[in-house]
Write an enzyme that holds these catalytic residues in place. Structure first.
Site, short mmCIF file in Angstrom:
data_model
loop_
_atom_site.label_atom_id
_atom_site.label_comp_id
_atom_site.label_asym_id
_atom_site.label_seq_id
_atom_site.Cartn_x
_atom_site.Cartn_y
_atom_site.Cartn_z
N GLU A 27 44.50 42.57 35.81
CA GLU A 27 45.56 43.45 35.95
C GLU A 27 45.28 44.48 34.56
OE1 GLU A 27 47.92 45.66 37.12
OE2 GLU A 27 48.89 44.69 37.70
N ARG A 109 59.40 38.36 31.95
CA ARG A 109 57.78 39.46 30.89
C ARG A 109 57.91 40.23 30.84
NH1 ARG A 109 54.06 39.99 34.23
NH2 ARG A 109 52.86 39.57 36.63
N ASN A 111 54.71 43.76 32.00
CA ASN A 111 53.70 43.85 32.81
C ASN A 111 53.03 45.09 32.45
OD1 ASN A 111 53.09 42.48 35.85
ND2 ASN A 111 53.54 44.85 36.43
N ASN A 157 55.36 48.60 37.29
CA ASN A 157 53.65 48.82 37.48
C ASN A 157 53.46 50.17 36.92
OD1 ASN A 157 52.21 46.53 38.07
ND2 ASN A 157 53.04 46.42 39.69
N ASP A 207 50.73 49.64 43.65
CA ASP A 207 50.18 48.01 42.24
C ASP A 207 50.15 49.04 40.60
OD1 ASP A 207 50.69 46.45 40.41
OD2 ASP A 207 49.80 44.90 41.89
#
Length: 292
Positions: A27, A109, A111, A157, A207
């Site tokens: 990512e 958490r 991202n 995202n 995403d």
């Protein structure tokens, strides 16, 4: 992805897999023009990677999940980690807290995220089990103060800005769409959230994203084995097919910003978890460092 989803404008774009370690959940790619290097993360493995122009790879173990990484203009790196925005020492990988985020919420958490041209760092949170409604979008300003920009999110995202700095594009993956805000480049404020483009359905979700120099929005499609190029009106004009089902994010890099780097995760496809690169025929905007 079907021709209808591609607006009838499917374009074959040759893709190459980059010889780097396969990720569990790759990512947060970002291009550092000064170093001519690509950074990205492997979230559950708590790793930060750098790929240099000569093909050499450096990996740091962060000790906690890292959602994304950006260079710091004053030196080193800054990560959006489980506990908040943290500085990373590139010599040791040691993390130092800059601004804590949701340390009282063990179920969330940090991202994905990105820095604007001024150097403010935008990044959001999500529930570790992907429960809806628990995520928040934050902005870390240059004085290390943190502001909440949006709450009640699912999976915070991709983030990117239009070339004229009037718009900020944003993805909450569970909404199955890309949204757009009016963005104030002077203050970093955002308002007027609205739908830009629908993407996917069911387990196929948008995403990460990046915005090119012409204002096209490139969206990585988790579950869709593709990156889609939307024009500034939200219409899909191009697809990059990826030999990995779970496509996570993308960024433009290379000396001329004409290479699109694409990250992916394990779980489907001949090269799941791989890092890929292609030249889709356009150039990107520069990635920006954190300037605080």
């Amino acid at each position: 992805m079907t021709d209808n989803e591609l607006g009838g404008n499917a374009v074959t774009t040759p893709l190459t897999q980059v010889p780097v370690p396969v990720a569990t959940l790759g990512e947060g790619p970002i291009w550092d023009a000064g170093q001519q290097a690509l950074y990205w993360v492997d979230i559950p493995e708590c790793l930060v990677h750098r790929l240099d122009a000569d093909g050499s790879i450096t990996t740091w173990a962060a000790g906690q999940p890292v959602g994304t990484v950006v260079p710091r203009a004053s030196g080193g790196l800054v990560v959006a980690a489980r506990d908040g925005f943290m500085a990373m020492d590139p010599d040791t990988g040691h993390l130092t807290m800059l601004a804590a985020v949701e340390q009282d919420r063990a179920q969330t958490r940090m991202n994905d995220g990105a820095c604007d041209r001024t150097g403010r760092f935008y990044a959001g949170t999500m529930a570790a089990d992907e429960s809806p409604g628990l995520g928040t979008l934050y902005r870390l300003d240059l004085d290390l103060q943190v502001s909440k920009l949006a709450t009640g999110l699912g999976i915070s995202n991709g983030i990117g800005w239009s070339p004229d700095e009037r718009l900020m594009y944003y993805i909450d993956s569970l909404d199955h769409q890309v949204d757009v805000f009016d963005y104030d480049a002077a203050t970093g404020a955002i308002e007027g959230r609205r739908k830009f483009a629908a993407v996917g359905g069911g387990d196929v979700v948008p995403d990460g994203l990046t915005v090119d120099a012409d204002g096209n929005v490139w969206v990585a499609v988790w579950g869709g084995a593709a990156v889609l190029r939307h024009d500034p009106d939200g219409r899909v004009r191009q697809t990059v097919e990826v030999p990995a089902t779970q496509v996570t994010s993308c960024v433009f890099g290379g000396p001329d910003l004409d290479r699109l780097y694409i990250t992916s995760a394990a779980g489907g496809g001949a090269a799941a978890g791989g890092l890929f690169v292609c030249q889709p025929g356009v150039t990107g905007q520069p990635s920006h460092p954190f300037r605080g």
